[in-house]
Design an enzyme around this catalytic site. Structure first.
Site, PDB file in Angstrom:
ATOM      1  N   ASP A   1       4.469  -3.153   7.438  1.00  0.00           N
ATOM      2  CA  ASP A   1       3.158  -2.676   7.873  1.00  0.00           C
ATOM      3  C   ASP A   1       3.092  -2.532   9.398  1.00  0.00           C
ATOM      4  OD1 ASP A   1       0.372  -2.179   6.977  1.00  0.00           O
ATOM      5  OD2 ASP A   1      -0.083  -3.909   8.238  1.00  0.00           O
TER       6      ASP A   1
ATOM      7  N   GLU B   1       6.203   1.375   8.503  1.00  0.00           N
ATOM      8  CA  GLU B   1       5.010   2.189   8.732  1.00  0.00           C
ATOM      9  C   GLU B   1       4.849   2.299  10.246  1.00  0.00           C
ATOM     10  OE1 GLU B   1       0.229   2.509   7.946  1.00  0.00           O
ATOM     11  OE2 GLU B   1       1.125   0.647   8.610  1.00  0.00           O
TER      12      GLU B   1
HETATM   13  C1  NOJ Z   1      -1.712  -0.219   7.364  1.00  0.00           C
HETATM   14  C2  NOJ Z   1      -2.100  -0.387   5.939  1.00  0.00           C
HETATM   15  O1  NOJ Z   1      -1.557   0.678   5.194  1.00  0.00           O
HETATM   16  C3  NOJ Z   1      -3.599  -0.425   5.902  1.00  0.00           C
HETATM   17  O2  NOJ Z   1      -4.106  -0.349   4.600  1.00  0.00           O
HETATM   18  C4  NOJ Z   1      -4.052  -1.678   6.597  1.00  0.00           C
HETATM   19  O3  NOJ Z   1      -5.459  -1.690   6.672  1.00  0.00           O
HETATM   20  C5  NOJ Z   1      -3.489  -1.746   8.017  1.00  0.00           C
HETATM   21  N1  NOJ Z   1      -2.104  -1.391   8.087  1.00  0.00           N
HETATM   22  C6  NOJ Z   1      -3.629  -3.136   8.582  1.00  0.00           C
HETATM   23  O4  NOJ Z   1      -2.739  -4.009   7.954  1.00  0.00           O
END
Ligand code: NOJ
Length: 508
Positions: A200, A255
């Site tokens: 993440d 991500e």
């Molecule tokens: C990215 C995640 O995909 C999202 O859903 C989340 O709110 C944020 N990161 C914070 O962790």
């Protein structure tokens, strides 16, 4: 030699909305287990589960209060082990979501850290004194709303950093003890047999050591999309050394929420950092041939320069669904052909294969603090309400649940579900689609055409972005079409928003 994650199709499961086994209205791990037949039938290779850990759910599981357990409403560790075993038995893989940038404010580390400036865990988080004017330490803005990324803690009279909600304090990755503690969480799940992690907001881990202000003219953007620092690279290499010490080649998918392919590409390092990085630039593109040609060229340019393998994503739990964005099921189907036949790893989001639209919450109600509810609506398994959810679901179903339900679409060879399944089958049957070279073919305005080649195998794709019939210079056997039967001979005439995958007729 290709790695498994280059040839795989990865399917994102948002467990809360996937399938409910016990009638509490919330999807669970048993619900996933109960639907492995479906996933196998669909033809996906790997499952990615958004976080399954204990969490107060301020950010729907991205606020983790324990990295080494399962949220009781989802199940427990024994059930998780069962899931891993059954997924592997079916020759699929399973990847977990790892949330390293922040914990929940209810995580014991933060509870301890905020109890006193002398806490052994104080440095696990980022604490700063007030600015001279008594306000937050700098101008960083948190995600989703134009508010400071800092909250003042009364008890210890300092501010803590949170790039997301105040309930999600950022970990301090400059502290080696944080790195060790978080590496342990990776090993915990790798020891249980997982095949890797979706990481993440991984670009956020390295912060400006000076904590300087973000540029004044960009201040409307949250710090999340502005943070891009050199210091991330040694961190990624360190994480990689942990993950890749396991022999099953666990994948590291990052991500990287920087909406710029050139920046995203740099997170692959020299083959010694991320394996895959989400590249979200295409998600913000309209459905036009020019826009997609440009973004595909940009990805090829920047990823090739790094010898990095691209990813293609149309949908996830953070963005409006592609049918809703493109305002058309036909366009979304054609785009699906694109992500499954370009060079790279496709990521699908549950329900995308059903052509689901965003759900509109009744009375404009908002559940998610990031306003992303629409894409997170439950999967309609059965036609009749409550669509295979024993007592209904925690949130509203997407529109057209009766006709878009899995049980209906499975019977219909022309359904969106059947098209996705055929696409995934095509990838399995054609190494050219999984790993072949990519090159553009000449195409008229409003159309993109490309070919994939691996040794003697040649596959062409033609995609009409317009609502007119367009003629292309191509003839051959239709392997798949979003607008007609698959077994026809292609005569060069593309229908409105039609995507065709075909085997060209070789010249006599
Ligand atoms: C990215 C995640 O995909 C999202 O859903 C989340 O709110 C944020 N990161 C914070 O962790």
């Amino acid at each position: 030699m290709r790695s498994w994650w280059q040839e795989a199709v990865i399917y994102q499961i948002y467990p809360r909305s996937f399938a409910d086994s016990n009638g509490d209205g919330i999807g669970d791990l048993q619900g996933i287990l109960d639907h492995l037949d479906y996933l196998e039938w669909l033809g996906v290779d790997c499952l990615w589960l958004t976080p399954i850990y204990p969490s107060p759910m301020a950010d729907f599981s991205y606020d983790v209060s324990n990295y080494t357990d399962v949220w009781p409403l989802f199940g427990d560790l024994a059930l998780f082990d069962e899931l891993v075993a059954q997924v592997h038995e079916r020759h699929m893989r399973i990847v977990l979501d790892w949330v390293p940038n922040h914990t929940s404010s209810e995580h014991p580390w933060f509870q301890d850290a905020r109890s006193s400036r002398d806490s052994a865990f104080r440095d696990f988080y980022v604490w700063k004194d007030s600015a001279p004017d008594g306000g937050p330490p700098n101008n960083w803005v948190r995600s989703w709303v134009n508010e400071p990324a800092w909250t003042f803690d009364q008890q210890t009279q300092q501010w803590y950093l949170h790039c997301f909600l105040p309930e999600q304090p950022d970990l301090n990755w400059a502290n080696p003890a944080v790195r060790t503690a978080m590496a342990d969480t990776l090993c915990f799940w790798l020891d249980r047999g997982v095949d890797g992690f979706r990481m993440d907001v991984i670009h956020l881990l390295a912060k400006d050591p000076e904590f300087g202000d973000d540029p004044e003219d960009l201040k409307v953007l949250s710090h999340v999309v502005l943070n891009h620092r050199e210091e991330i690279h040694p961190i990624l290499r360190e994480i990689r050394s942990v993950v890749k010490s396991y022999e099953n080649d666990p994948v590291m998918v990052g991500e990287v929420y920087l909406i710029d392919a050139s920046l995203v590409a740099s997170y692959h390092g020299n083959g010694d950092e991320l394996d895959l990085a989400f590249n979200f630039e295409p998600m913000f593109r309209p459905f036009t041939a020019e826009a997609w040609r440009e973004i595909i060229d940009r990805v090829i340019e920047h990823f090739d320069a790094r010898q990095a393998w691209p990813t293609w994503v149309l949908n996830n739990h953070d963005a409006p669904r592609s049918v809703t964005r493109f305002r058309s099921l036909e366009r979304a189907r054609a785009a699906a052909v694109m992500v499954c036949t370009l060079r790279g790893t496709p990521f699908l989001f549950q329900g995308e294969e059903l052509g689901l639209e965003n759900a509109a919450l009744e009375g404009g109600e908002v559940i998610d603090p990031g306003f992303r509810d629409g894409a997170r609506a439950p999967i309609p398994w059965k036609s009749a309400a409550p669509h295979g959810w024993p007592n209904g679901a925690w949130m509203q179903f997407p529109p057209d649940g009766e006709t878009k339900a899995v049980e209906v679409q499975r019977q219909d060879p022309t359904s969106t579900l059947s098209i996705y399944r055929a696409l995934l089958q095509l990838r399995r049957e054609h190494k050219a689609l999984r790993r072949g070279s990519f090159s553009w073919l000449e195409s008229p305005e409003g159309v993109l055409s490309w070919q994939r080649r691996e040794e003697e195998q040649l596959v062409e794709v033609h995609l009409n972005f317009t609502r007119d019939v367009v003629a292309v210079e191509a003839r051959g056997e239709v392997l798949l079409s979003t607008g007609r039967d698959h077994a026809e001979v292609f005569d060069g005439s593309l229908r409105a928003y039609e995507a065709i995958v075909m085997r060209p007729t070789t010249a006599p």
